[in-house]
Scaffold this motif. Structure first.
Motif, short mmCIF file in Angstrom:
data_model
loop_
_atom_site.label_atom_id
_atom_site.label_comp_id
_atom_site.label_asym_id
_atom_site.label_seq_id
_atom_site.Cartn_x
_atom_site.Cartn_y
_atom_site.Cartn_z
N ASN A 190 0.87 -1.18 0.00
CA ASN A 190 0.00 0.00 0.00
C ASN A 190 0.91 1.23 0.00
N GLY A 231 -7.55 3.24 -6.14
CA GLY A 231 -7.34 2.02 -6.92
C GLY A 231 -5.93 1.48 -6.81
N ALA A 245 -10.53 2.26 -8.62
CA ALA A 245 -11.35 1.45 -7.71
C ALA A 245 -12.80 1.86 -7.92
N VAL A 248 -17.41 3.57 -3.87
CA VAL A 248 -18.29 3.00 -2.83
C VAL A 248 -18.31 3.94 -1.63
N THR A 253 -12.31 0.46 6.49
CA THR A 253 -11.33 0.11 5.45
C THR A 253 -10.32 -0.95 5.91
N PHE A 260 -7.89 -7.26 -1.57
CA PHE A 260 -7.21 -7.00 -2.85
C PHE A 260 -6.25 -8.14 -3.17
N CYS A 282 -9.16 -4.64 -7.14
CA CYS A 282 -9.79 -3.37 -6.75
C CYS A 282 -11.28 -3.57 -6.46
N ALA A 286 -12.72 -2.75 -2.82
CA ALA A 286 -13.80 -1.77 -2.66
C ALA A 286 -15.01 -2.42 -1.97
N VAL A 289 -14.65 -2.72 1.90
CA VAL A 289 -14.71 -1.54 2.77
C VAL A 289 -16.16 -1.11 3.04
P1 ADP Z 1 -4.44 -1.46 2.73
O1 ADP Z 1 -5.78 -1.91 3.21
O2 ADP Z 1 -3.43 -2.55 2.69
O3 ADP Z 1 -3.94 -0.21 3.39
P2 ADP Z 1 -5.42 0.05 0.43
O4 ADP Z 1 -5.97 1.05 1.39
O5 ADP Z 1 -4.58 0.55 -0.68
O6 ADP Z 1 -4.62 -1.11 1.17
O7 ADP Z 1 -6.69 -0.75 -0.18
C1 ADP Z 1 -6.51 -1.87 -1.02
C2 ADP Z 1 -7.48 -1.78 -2.18
O8 ADP Z 1 -8.83 -1.73 -1.68
C3 ADP Z 1 -7.32 -0.51 -3.02
O9 ADP Z 1 -6.37 -0.74 -4.06
C4 ADP Z 1 -8.72 -0.31 -3.55
O10 ADP Z 1 -8.92 -1.11 -4.69
C5 ADP Z 1 -9.60 -0.84 -2.43
N1 ADP Z 1 -10.06 0.27 -1.57
C6 ADP Z 1 -9.53 0.66 -0.39
N2 ADP Z 1 -10.19 1.74 0.12
C7 ADP Z 1 -11.16 2.04 -0.78
C8 ADP Z 1 -12.20 3.02 -0.87
N3 ADP Z 1 -12.34 3.95 0.09
N4 ADP Z 1 -13.00 3.02 -1.96
C9 ADP Z 1 -12.87 2.10 -2.94
N5 ADP Z 1 -11.91 1.14 -2.91
C10 ADP Z 1 -11.07 1.09 -1.86
#
Ligand code: ADP
Length: 311
Positions: A190, A231, A245, A248, A253, A260, A282, A286, A289
């Motif tokens: 991330n 995304g 992404a 939503v 989260t 993913f 993605c 999404a 969350v």
């Molecule tokens: P981590 O949970 O490891 O910190 P991320 O926050 O990057 O990783 O989230 C992983 C994936 O989940 C993102 O690449 C995205 O596709 C999806 N995602 C995370 N948060 C959101 C959000 N608020 N809206 C839509 N998709 C999300």
């Protein structure tokens, strides 16, 4: 008779299981303070197990390789894997207690987490190598960093030696030797993990392209940066592709990265391109969350597909 088209994707996940205690607090305690929580819940977690369950819910045959203790948390874990159809025959047990995560959530939804790895740090080279045949029967090997260094190294080696696509989710981030990174096909950090691994402060405003270039220079094949609501960015050295992404309304989260990674691995194992696999990842991230907690909000394939069609 099975053909390639009707054979299910096979994913091996090497990683952690943690029993979780989640307490809701009015505010986080400062040193020396005792805070009374409104309540607590026992949950199932650990990045490895979460990603294994994520992949199984999306229809893959999943073999999980990990280590738990001889305690009641281990029984809860085996019940989970059994219910979710995750093959846990390659999970071994030891005298150390099953890993535990203690999570405080305050009224604004922020969290503070303490992890006690216990049995997860006892997996070792031996715990992975004894599962080499189970791993070798899969197309994709997925590993994270909540297990000891020797277990991570063994997982990457067995996966690469047996010809699997090796996906490393570098979470929680820690420095990795070049011999490991050179054998990783897909690195999926991330934004904060990516910056730490690239040698920047986790909140640095250095741009994603610079970070992914730096990570590729460490020897991994393709960098797949996950960017929360933005995304993902797939960088294979030749081309850099942004994958959006779906839009939503997020409620929690936590665990988006697990959804993913599980989905990314399943799509790769089914023969999808890395960009198509990131798109599927993605969709799963999404979807995850939109629900509370991690395992209860890991989506089915139908949910991911309809979200991607609408999005
Ligand atoms: P981590 O949970 O490891 O910190 P991320 O926050 O990057 O990783 O989230 C992983 C994936 O989940 C993102 O690449 C995205 O596709 C999806 N995602 C995370 N948060 C959101 C959000 N608020 N809206 C839509 N998709 C999300």
């Amino acid at each position: 008779m099975g053909t390639d088209a009707d054979r299910r994707a096979r994913v091996a996940v090497v990683g952690s299981y943690n029993a979780g205690y989640v307490a809701e607090v009015p505010h986080f305690p400062v040193a020396g303070e005792t805070v009374t929580a409104g309540g607590y819940e026992e949950v199932v977690g650990g990045k490895g197990s979460n990603q294994a369950v994520a992949a199984a819910r999306l229809g893959a045959d999943v073999s999980f390789v990990g280590r738990v203790g001889e305690d009641r948390h281990a029984e809860t874990a085996f019940d989970l894997w059994n219910r979710e159809g995750v093959d846990a025959t390659a999970v071994s047990r030891c005298e150390e207690p099953t890993g535990v995560g203690i999570v405080l959530v305050d009224e604004t939804g922020e969290n503070e987490i303490v992890v006690v790895p216990g049995a997860n740090h006892e997996l070792g080279r031996e715990g992975v190598e004894r599962a080499a045949d189970a791993i070798g029967a899969c197309e994709v090997l997925l590993v994270q960093l909540e297990i000891d260094d020797e277990a991570v190294a063994a997982a990457v080696e067995v996966g690469a030696d047996r010809g699997l696509d090796v996906v490393l989710d570098p979470a929680p981030a820690r420095e990795l030797p070049p011999e490991i990174l050179e054998r990783v096909d897909y690195l999926t950090p991330n934004e904060t993990e990516a910056r730490l691994l690239a040698g920047h402060p986790p909140d640095s405003d250095v741009d994603d392209t610079t970070v992914s270039e730096r990570l590729r220079s460490l020897g991994v094949g393709t960098v797949v940066l996950t960017l929360g609501a933005d995304g993902a960015l797939v960088d294979d050295g030749g081309e850099r592709t942004r994958v959006p992404a779906p839009d939503v309304d997020p409620v929690d989260t936590t665990g988006a990265g697990d959804a993913f990674n599980g989905a990314f691995a399943v799509a790769l194992a089914a023969g999808e391109t890395p960009v198509a696999a990131a798109r599927f990842g993605c969709g799963a991230g999404a979807a995850s969350v939109t629900g509370f907690d991690v395992v209860p909000s890991l989506p089915s394939r139908a949910t991911v597909e309809s979200l991607l069609e609408d999005g």
